[in-house]
Design a protein around this motif. Structure first.
Motif, short mmCIF file in Angstrom:
data_model
loop_
_atom_site.label_atom_id
_atom_site.label_comp_id
_atom_site.label_asym_id
_atom_site.label_seq_id
_atom_site.Cartn_x
_atom_site.Cartn_y
_atom_site.Cartn_z
N GLU A 1 -80.39 -28.60 -50.31
CA GLU A 1 -79.87 -29.03 -49.09
C GLU A 1 -79.03 -30.56 -49.66
N SER A 2 -77.96 -30.86 -48.80
CA SER A 2 -77.26 -32.01 -49.16
C SER A 2 -78.13 -33.08 -49.03
N ASN B 1 -72.79 -28.25 -60.09
CA ASN B 1 -71.83 -28.96 -59.18
C ASN B 1 -72.81 -29.89 -58.50
N GLY C 1 -72.68 -32.12 -56.32
CA GLY C 1 -72.79 -32.46 -54.67
C GLY C 1 -71.95 -33.26 -54.33
N ASP C 2 -71.38 -34.24 -55.22
CA ASP C 2 -70.38 -35.16 -54.78
C ASP C 2 -69.00 -34.42 -54.57
N ALA C 3 -68.18 -35.32 -54.34
CA ALA C 3 -66.81 -34.53 -53.70
C ALA C 3 -66.05 -34.00 -55.01
N LYS D 1 -77.11 -38.86 -49.27
CA LYS D 1 -76.77 -37.48 -48.71
C LYS D 1 -75.60 -37.26 -49.59
N GLY E 1 -77.38 -36.63 -52.71
CA GLY E 1 -76.23 -37.00 -52.94
C GLY E 1 -75.90 -38.55 -53.69
N ALA F 1 -72.29 -35.09 -50.59
CA ALA F 1 -70.95 -34.45 -49.65
C ALA F 1 -70.82 -33.02 -49.61
N LYS F 2 -71.57 -32.29 -50.23
CA LYS F 2 -71.93 -31.11 -50.14
C LYS F 2 -72.89 -30.47 -50.82
N LYS F 3 -73.34 -29.11 -50.48
CA LYS F 3 -74.58 -28.45 -51.26
C LYS F 3 -74.58 -28.61 -52.52
#
Length: 326
Positions: free
Chosen positions: A169-170, A210, A212-214, A185, A174, A187-189
């Motif tokens: 989960e995001s 990855n 989870g950051d942009a 939190k 994050g 940016a993405k899962k």
């Protein structure tokens, strides 16, 4: 009397079957050392491998299916404080429950990333001791998050091949490396995967992560081969940090088993290409040397030394310590 003995024998058989069907293991590790860190002239006491106390277990559900769980707490030997972050997690290393069987293993909760196992497999120190300041920097690239909260992890191993994938989960994952340091939190899962093959003395692996950051992502390749008592290895990583800086790194390693001891050596380089800037304070280039001696199956004495030529001052670091695992 004979009937009583027979009844006891039957009960003992049932008790033995029950104990064979499920098990709970208490385990741990305590480590302490003295030394000096990179970038500092101060001498200090600390630890090489993070001290830990954990519980893990498995229950046989029949038909090849098993229920599994693990909880692991990390602490500071010197003062007893919780290690990991400022949120006071009790089980800040691993905390999961799941199922395993012929289909592989499924884990729900806080667990290591599958890409991390490939980074760890390249490091003779296993991300421990003062040497890991360099080796984790090369293998993690300043991108890897090590663990994810609220994750689903799948892994399977057969005939020398192993594969694992993880998504989370995001929330609570994050921020730059927040899987290690906080609960922002994402940016993405976050997701990651790892693939490896081991046969004889050969071991190869690939990881992708990855966090989870942009902008962050990290791809790694490792390979090693053991010739008798000597193992040589290589690692290469490429990706982008959370701030979009490009990263490339490599590491060459050699270990040699000498009686009850092991000599360890590594040389590596990490280059960070900052966006809109020239040069980087995150570059790392140097070497690490160490000797670890097993005085028993559980207790190890060790000494390590490292040099990071990219530091402006205090380019050397070292430690002397003792580690006991149970």
């Amino acid at each position: 009397m004979k009937k009583s003995l027979l009844a006891l024998a039957v009960l003992g058989a049932f008790a033995g079957a029950a104990s064979a069907q499920s098990s709970v293991t208490l385990y741990g590790l305590v480590d302490a050392n003295v030394g000096k860190d990179f970038g500092s002239a101060d001498k200090r006491m600390g630890y090489g491998a993070v001290p830990r106390l954990g519980v893990r277990g498995v229950e046989d559900l029949g038909g090849g299916l098993g229920a599994i769980f693990q909880m692991e707490h990390r602490f500071d030997t010197g003062n007893g404080l919780i290690v990991g972050n400022t949120t006071n997690q009790m089980w800040n290393a691993r905390a999961y429950v799941g199922l395993q069987g012929a289909f592989g293993k499924i884990q729900l909760g806080r667990e290591y990333t599958q890409a991390f196992w490939q980074q760890l497999g390249a490091d003779p120190w296993g991300w421990d001791t003062v040497a890991s300041t360099l080796t984790s920097g090369w293998t993690g690239g300043g991108v890897a998050g090590m663990r994810l909260n609220n994750s689903i992890t799948y892994s399977i191993a057969a005939a020398g091949f192993s594969f694992g994938a993880q998504i989370a989960e995001s929330n609570e994952n994050g921020g730059a490396n927040a899987a290690k340091t906080g609960f922002d939190k994402a940016a993405k899962k976050p997701f990651n995967l790892g693939v490896a093959y081991d046969i004889g003395g050969l071991s190869v692996g690939v990881g992708y992560e990855n966090p989870g950051d942009a902008d962050d992502k990290w791809t790694t390749v490792r390979a090693s081969y053991k010739f008798g008592a000597v193992k040589v290895g290589g690692f290469y990583g490429t990706g982008t940090q959370a701030d979009a800086d490009k990263v490339k790194s490599f590491m060459l390693t050699v270990t040699a088993d000498v009686g009850a001891g092991q000599i360890r050596a590594a040389y590596g380089d990490r280059k960070v290409d900052p966006v809109g800037a020239v040069g980087s304070a995150s570059d790392m280039k140097g070497f690490a040397l160490g000797y670890h001696h097993a005085v028993s199956k559980r207790t190890t004495l060790y000494v390590d030394y490292g040099n990071n030529s990219k530091l402006a001052t205090e380019k050397n670091a070292y430690d002397f310590g003792v580690k006991h695992a149970f």
